[in-house]
Design a protein around this motif. Structure first.
Motif, PDB file in Angstrom:
ATOM      1  N   PRO A  39       0.802  -1.234   0.000  1.00  0.00           N
ATOM      2  CA  PRO A  39       0.000   0.000   0.000  1.00  0.00           C
ATOM      3  C   PRO A  39       0.831   1.280   0.000  1.00  0.00           C
ATOM      4  N   PHE A  40       2.090   1.198   0.403  1.00  0.00           N
ATOM      5  CA  PHE A  40       2.894   2.418   0.440  1.00  0.00           C
ATOM      6  C   PHE A  40       3.586   2.714  -0.894  1.00  0.00           C
ATOM      7  N   LEU A  41       3.557   1.790  -1.859  1.00  0.00           N
ATOM      8  CA  LEU A  41       4.256   2.005  -3.117  1.00  0.00           C
ATOM      9  C   LEU A  41       3.372   2.728  -4.126  1.00  0.00           C
ATOM     10  N   ASP A  42       3.860   3.837  -4.655  1.00  0.00           N
ATOM     11  CA  ASP A  42       3.202   4.561  -5.745  1.00  0.00           C
ATOM     12  C   ASP A  42       4.001   4.280  -7.014  1.00  0.00           C
ATOM     13  N   ARG A  43       3.482   3.429  -7.882  1.00  0.00           N
ATOM     14  CA  ARG A  43       4.190   3.107  -9.119  1.00  0.00           C
ATOM     15  C   ARG A  43       3.570   3.799 -10.331  1.00  0.00           C
ATOM     16  N   SER A  44       2.801   4.861 -10.072  1.00  0.00           N
ATOM     17  CA  SER A  44       2.185   5.600 -11.177  1.00  0.00           C
ATOM     18  C   SER A  44       2.870   6.943 -11.430  1.00  0.00           C
ATOM     19  N   PHE A  45       3.734   7.372 -10.517  1.00  0.00           N
ATOM     20  CA  PHE A  45       4.280   8.732 -10.596  1.00  0.00           C
ATOM     21  C   PHE A  45       5.552   8.830 -11.433  1.00  0.00           C
ATOM     22  N   LEU A  46       6.494   7.934 -11.236  1.00  0.00           N
ATOM     23  CA  LEU A  46       7.790   8.056 -11.908  1.00  0.00           C
ATOM     24  C   LEU A  46       7.658   8.062 -13.430  1.00  0.00           C
ATOM     25  N   SER A  47       6.739   7.271 -13.959  1.00  0.00           N
ATOM     26  CA  SER A  47       6.573   7.217 -15.418  1.00  0.00           C
ATOM     27  C   SER A  47       6.140   8.563 -15.989  1.00  0.00           C
ATOM     28  N   THR A  48       5.433   9.378 -15.200  1.00  0.00           N
ATOM     29  CA  THR A  48       4.990  10.694 -15.681  1.00  0.00           C
ATOM     30  C   THR A  48       6.158  11.665 -15.815  1.00  0.00           C
ATOM     31  N   LEU A  49       7.297  11.332 -15.227  1.00  0.00           N
ATOM     32  CA  LEU A  49       8.463  12.212 -15.266  1.00  0.00           C
ATOM     33  C   LEU A  49       9.403  11.895 -16.421  1.00  0.00           C
ATOM     34  N   MET A  50       9.134  10.819 -17.151  1.00  0.00           N
ATOM     35  CA  MET A  50      10.016  10.413 -18.243  1.00  0.00           C
ATOM     36  C   MET A  50      10.092  11.505 -19.310  1.00  0.00           C
ATOM     37  N   PRO A  51      11.299  11.922 -19.678  1.00  0.00           N
ATOM     38  CA  PRO A  51      11.452  13.007 -20.656  1.00  0.00           C
ATOM     39  C   PRO A  51      11.280  12.507 -22.090  1.00  0.00           C
ATOM     40  N   PHE A  52      10.957  13.403 -22.967  1.00  0.00           N
ATOM     41  CA  PHE A  52      10.890  13.095 -24.392  1.00  0.00           C
ATOM     42  C   PHE A  52      12.269  12.637 -24.870  1.00  0.00           C
ATOM     43  N   PRO A  53      12.393  11.600 -25.685  1.00  0.00           N
ATOM     44  CA  PRO A  53      11.318  10.927 -26.443  1.00  0.00           C
ATOM     45  C   PRO A  53      10.796   9.658 -25.769  1.00  0.00           C
ATOM     46  N   HIS A  54      11.099   9.444 -24.494  1.00  0.00           N
ATOM     47  CA  HIS A  54      10.622   8.244 -23.803  1.00  0.00           C
ATOM     48  C   HIS A  54       9.098   8.282 -23.631  1.00  0.00           C
ATOM     49  N   GLU A  55       8.477   7.126 -23.700  1.00  0.00           N
ATOM     50  CA  GLU A  55       7.054   7.044 -23.395  1.00  0.00           C
ATOM     51  C   GLU A  55       6.855   7.157 -21.889  1.00  0.00           C
ATOM     52  N   LYS A  56       5.728   7.668 -21.498  1.00  0.00           N
ATOM     53  CA  LYS A  56       5.431   7.827 -20.073  1.00  0.00           C
ATOM     54  C   LYS A  56       4.709   6.590 -19.558  1.00  0.00           C
ATOM     55  N   THR A  57       5.439   5.479 -19.543  1.00  0.00           N
ATOM     56  CA  THR A  57       4.901   4.197 -19.091  1.00  0.00           C
ATOM     57  C   THR A  57       5.898   3.543 -18.150  1.00  0.00           C
ATOM     58  N   ASN A  58       5.428   2.602 -17.367  1.00  0.00           N
ATOM     59  CA  ASN A  58       6.333   1.869 -16.481  1.00  0.00           C
ATOM     60  C   ASN A  58       7.301   0.991 -17.271  1.00  0.00           C
ATOM     61  N   ALA A  59       6.872   0.496 -18.416  1.00  0.00           N
ATOM     62  CA  ALA A  59       7.763  -0.298 -19.260  1.00  0.00           C
ATOM     63  C   ALA A  59       8.939   0.561 -19.732  1.00  0.00           C
ATOM     64  N   SER A  60       8.646   1.798 -20.118  1.00  0.00           N
ATOM     65  CA  SER A  60       9.704   2.710 -20.546  1.00  0.00           C
ATOM     66  C   SER A  60      10.614   3.063 -19.379  1.00  0.00           C
ATOM     67  N   TYR A  61      10.027   3.268 -18.202  1.00  0.00           N
ATOM     68  CA  TYR A  61      10.836   3.562 -17.011  1.00  0.00           C
ATOM     69  C   TYR A  61      11.766   2.390 -16.697  1.00  0.00           C
ATOM     70  N   CYS A  62      11.273   1.177 -16.805  1.00  0.00           N
ATOM     71  CA  CYS A  62      12.110   0.001 -16.530  1.00  0.00           C
ATOM     72  C   CYS A  62      13.284  -0.065 -17.503  1.00  0.00           C
ATOM     73  N   GLN A  63      13.046   0.236 -18.768  1.00  0.00           N
ATOM     74  CA  GLN A  63      14.135   0.237 -19.741  1.00  0.00           C
ATOM     75  C   GLN A  63      15.149   1.325 -19.431  1.00  0.00           C
ATOM     76  N   TYR A  64      14.672   2.457 -18.933  1.00  0.00           N
ATOM     77  CA  TYR A  64      15.567   3.532 -18.493  1.00  0.00           C
ATOM     78  C   TYR A  64      16.482   3.036 -17.375  1.00  0.00           C
ATOM     79  N   CYS A  65      15.904   2.326 -16.417  1.00  0.00           N
ATOM     80  CA  CYS A  65      16.697   1.777 -15.306  1.00  0.00           C
ATOM     81  C   CYS A  65      17.736   0.782 -15.808  1.00  0.00           C
ATOM     82  N   LEU A  66      17.344  -0.039 -16.762  1.00  0.00           N
ATOM     83  CA  LEU A  66      18.240  -1.078 -17.252  1.00  0.00           C
ATOM     84  C   LEU A  66      19.352  -0.518 -18.132  1.00  0.00           C
ATOM     85  N   LYS A  67      19.071   0.549 -18.840  1.00  0.00           N
ATOM     86  CA  LYS A  67      20.019   1.066 -19.832  1.00  0.00           C
ATOM     87  C   LYS A  67      21.077   1.986 -19.254  1.00  0.00           C
ATOM     88  N   TYR A  68      20.697   2.803 -18.276  1.00  0.00           N
ATOM     89  CA  TYR A  68      21.601   3.852 -17.800  1.00  0.00           C
ATOM     90  C   TYR A  68      22.141   3.551 -16.409  1.00  0.00           C
TER      91      TYR A  68
END
Length: 201
Positions: free
Chosen positions: A154-183
């Protein structure tokens, strides 16, 4: 006299807690579950939001924002609950933590992305990676971003970080996960690459 730390109630904080002398105080599956239970117990009494967490064998990271109560009150209860459990289970006498928790305010969208990714990458940033895939490390919030069908604490908010993804990344959790894996991220609190034993999975 101990100087009282001031915290901005509108900000997220990168919090780190280490075992005394970097000892492995979270090395078993039971330890990890007890630590998670300490956060769940505290959340019911002092609500907070976490964007990312990672429990390692001798320390843990969280990216947290209190809702009503102070960060100090939240962390005091979490660490006290876990310390009591640890001491009781292992008949341990004395302190288990290195010092009071470290906390750094993260005030920008870019900072939240960098720090959350740094937290999530901890299991593969050790000198010997603890897992081959981040989604397989069970003591982190990353699997909840990777697989949105997993019921999240209940304490985890997994909807917020994806909204911060900069262009040209999609604002999705899948895109956020790829960001974590790549950089590979580096933050000021990153002291060095550690030699850690793999916790029980």
């Amino acid at each position: 006299m101990t100087r009282r730390r001031e915290f901005n109630p509108d900000s997220y904080y990168h919090v780190i807690m280490r075992g005394n002398n970097r000892q492995p105080i979270f090395s078993t599956k039971e330890d990890m579950n007890e630590l998670k239970r300490a956060f769940l117990y505290t959340h019911k009494r002092y609500p907070f939001t976490i964007l990312a967490w990672c429990f390692m064998t001798n320390h843990y990271h969280i990216l947290i924002k209190p809702k009503e109560d102070s960060l100090s009150k939240i962390m005091s209860m979490v660490n006290r609950r876990y310390s009591y459990s640890y001491s009781k289970r292992f008949n341990h006498v004395g302190r288990i933590y290195q010092r009071r928790f470290f906390a750094k305010e993260i005030a920008s969208a870019h900072g939240l992305l960098v720090v959350s990714s740094y937290i999530h990458r901890n299991p593969i940033q050790t000198s010997t990676p603890l897992v081959t895939r981040l989604a397989h490390y069970p003591y982190s919030s990353f699997p909840y971003y990777w697989n949105e069908d997993l019921p999240a604490p209940p304490f985890l908010d997994r909807s917020f970080l994806s909204t911060l993804m900069p262009f040209p990344h999609e604002k999705t959790n899948a895109s956020y996960c790829q960001y974590c894996l790549k950089y590979r991220q580096k933050v000021e609190e990153d002291m060095k690459t550690e030699e850690l034993e793999t916790p029980e999975m």
